[in-house]
Design an enzyme around this catalytic site. Structure first.
Site, PDB file in Angstrom:
ATOM      1  N   SER A 115       3.300  -2.148  10.256  1.00  0.00           N
ATOM      2  CA  SER A 115       4.762  -2.153  10.424  1.00  0.00           C
ATOM      3  C   SER A 115       5.381  -3.524  10.177  1.00  0.00           C
ATOM      4  CB  SER A 115       5.147  -1.611  11.805  1.00  0.00           C
ATOM      5  OG  SER A 115       4.682  -0.283  11.956  1.00  0.00           O
ATOM      6  N   GLU A 162      -5.504  -4.949  10.481  1.00  0.00           N
ATOM      7  CA  GLU A 162      -4.493  -3.917  10.677  1.00  0.00           C
ATOM      8  C   GLU A 162      -4.779  -3.161  11.969  1.00  0.00           C
ATOM      9  OE1 GLU A 162      -2.527  -2.708   6.800  1.00  0.00           O
ATOM     10  OE2 GLU A 162      -4.359  -1.544   6.918  1.00  0.00           O
ATOM     11  N   ASN A 211       0.880  -1.170   0.000  1.00  0.00           N
ATOM     12  CA  ASN A 211       0.000   0.000   0.000  1.00  0.00           C
ATOM     13  C   ASN A 211       0.914   1.215   0.000  1.00  0.00           C
ATOM     14  OD1 ASN A 211      -1.797   2.059   0.455  1.00  0.00           O
ATOM     15  ND2 ASN A 211      -2.159   1.560   2.617  1.00  0.00           N
ATOM     16  N   LYS A 251       0.177   4.267  -0.317  1.00  0.00           N
ATOM     17  CA  LYS A 251      -0.441   5.481   0.231  1.00  0.00           C
ATOM     18  C   LYS A 251      -0.182   6.654  -0.731  1.00  0.00           C
ATOM     19  CE  LYS A 251       0.400   3.553   4.733  1.00  0.00           C
ATOM     20  NZ  LYS A 251       0.145   3.714   6.148  1.00  0.00           N
ATOM     21  N   GLU A 285      -6.851   4.832   7.453  1.00  0.00           N
ATOM     22  CA  GLU A 285      -6.649   6.259   7.141  1.00  0.00           C
ATOM     23  C   GLU A 285      -7.887   6.828   6.434  1.00  0.00           C
ATOM     24  OE1 GLU A 285      -2.819   5.723   5.243  1.00  0.00           O
ATOM     25  OE2 GLU A 285      -2.030   5.131   7.191  1.00  0.00           O
ATOM     26  N   GLY A 327       2.276   2.356  10.493  1.00  0.00           N
ATOM     27  CA  GLY A 327       3.196   3.475  10.293  1.00  0.00           C
ATOM     28  C   GLY A 327       3.898   3.932  11.557  1.00  0.00           C
ATOM     29  N   GLY A 348       2.813  -1.148   4.215  1.00  0.00           N
ATOM     30  CA  GLY A 348       2.880   0.275   3.883  1.00  0.00           C
ATOM     31  C   GLY A 348       4.322   0.690   3.615  1.00  0.00           C
ATOM     32  N   GLY A 349       4.956   1.251   4.627  1.00  0.00           N
ATOM     33  CA  GLY A 349       6.303   1.825   4.482  1.00  0.00           C
ATOM     34  C   GLY A 349       7.296   0.906   3.783  1.00  0.00           C
ATOM     35  N   HIS A 382      -9.492   1.238   4.597  1.00  0.00           N
ATOM     36  CA  HIS A 382      -8.200   1.432   5.275  1.00  0.00           C
ATOM     37  C   HIS A 382      -8.420   2.401   6.434  1.00  0.00           C
ATOM     38  CE1 HIS A 382      -4.111   2.667   6.128  1.00  0.00           C
ATOM     39  NE2 HIS A 382      -3.734   1.545   5.545  1.00  0.00           N
TER      40      HIS A 382
HETATM   41  C1  PEP Z   1      -0.804   0.148   5.866  1.00  0.00           C
HETATM   42  O1  PEP Z   1      -0.851   1.326   5.549  1.00  0.00           O
HETATM   43  O2  PEP Z   1      -1.696  -0.611   5.487  1.00  0.00           O
HETATM   44  C2  PEP Z   1       0.329  -0.328   6.658  1.00  0.00           C
HETATM   45  C3  PEP Z   1       0.295  -1.540   7.138  1.00  0.00           C
HETATM   46  O3  PEP Z   1       1.364   0.566   6.845  1.00  0.00           O
HETATM   47  P1  PEP Z   1       2.782   0.261   7.540  1.00  0.00           P
HETATM   48  O4  PEP Z   1       3.276  -1.039   7.001  1.00  0.00           O
HETATM   49  O5  PEP Z   1       3.642   1.414   7.161  1.00  0.00           O
HETATM   50  O6  PEP Z   1       2.524   0.177   9.020  1.00  0.00           O
END
Ligand code: PEP
Length: 250
Positions: free
Chosen positions: A212, A167, A9, A11, A97, A173, A233-234, A95
């Site tokens: 994460s 999640e 993802n 973002k 966010e 994040g 994500g990251g 999600h």
């Molecule tokens: C996400 O945005 O779905 C996510 C899991 O982000 P991160 O891996 O950065 O925590």
């Protein structure tokens, strides 16, 4: 046997230059990925470029959100048919966010899930508790409520055509990952709730962990019985890290 799915993802990140470098890097490493399907969910503006870069590869792609409407006066929105036009396979729905910054409640998320399915897309339904909810001891109640909103709207068979991503909001994040045991417990709760409606669907549906996940914690998380992949994500923004997670599913 559920195939692992490792989905990025991105973002709101990426330029044409960085997207090209990232996906060329991912494609170059895909030969070692034996088990997992690898997908990227990307900002809408990058989808044509992503389609062009990935069309002859094993990596699949999708959007990060969709409108409940198919066309019309909805400035700034992207419809399911637009995602289809660029051969998206997946779309994220709900999600955290989107839930937090765009006030998407369970009912809107369930409607988006339905719209995605009706268009032939695979929705990745994101659910998970906030830190406050975990501290109140209501994690189970929250994830069950989020799943039930979708079951109520579309029915259990249709839920089974999607993917679920657990999640925990406090892990997204933040660099804080749920321990493998905590994640497994939540995944088992989710699968048990699905099984209450239909055991076959529960057995088949992929439940991804997100929060994460990175190259060093992926193997332990992915080894849990009810964790069928990751929403990343990251760590999906660096080819090396993203590939390491996909390889951990081997
Ligand atoms: C996400 O945005 O779905 C996510 C899991 O982000 P991160 O891996 O950065 O925590």
């Amino acid at each position: 046997m559920r195939q692992p799915l490792i989905a990025g993802n991105w973002k709101m990140n990426g330029s044409q230059e960085s997207v090209t470098a990232l996906l060329n890097g991912v494609k170059a490493g895909m030969g070692d990925v034996a088990k997992a399907e690898v997908a990227v969910c990307v900002p809408a503006i990058h989808i044509p470029l992503v389609q062009d870069l990935l069309k002859d590869s094993a990596v699949t792609w999708g959007g990060e959100d969709l409108s409940v409407h198919d066309s019309g006066a909805y400035t700034g929105e992207i419809s399911a048919s637009m995602l289809n036009d660029f051969a998206c396979k997946y779309v994220l729905v709900g999600h955290s966010e989107r839930r937090a910054y765009h006030n998407e409640d369970d009912e809107v998320v369930a409607e988006k899930f339905e719209v995605a399915i009706n268009a032939g897309l695979i929705p990745v339904l994101c659910i998970g508790e906030t830190l406050e909810e975990r501290e109140q001891g209501i994690t189970e109640e929250v994830v069950v409520r989020q799943i039930e909103a979708v079951i109520t709207r579309v029915g259990i068979d249709t839920l089974g055509k999607g993917v679920i991503a657990y999640e925990p909001v406090w892990a997204i994040g933040t660099g804080k990952t749920a321990t493998p045991e905590m994640a497994q417990e939540a995944h088992a709760t989710i699968r048990t709730r699905v099984a209450k409606s239909d055991a076959t669907v529960a057995d088949k549906i992929q439940i991804l962990y997100g929060g994460s996940m990175n190259a060093s914690n992926a193997a332990e998380l992915l080894a849990q019985a009810d964790i069928d992949g990751g929403l990343i994500g990251g760590a999906s923004l660096k080819a090396e890290d993203f590939l390491a997670i996909a390889l951990a599913a081997n």
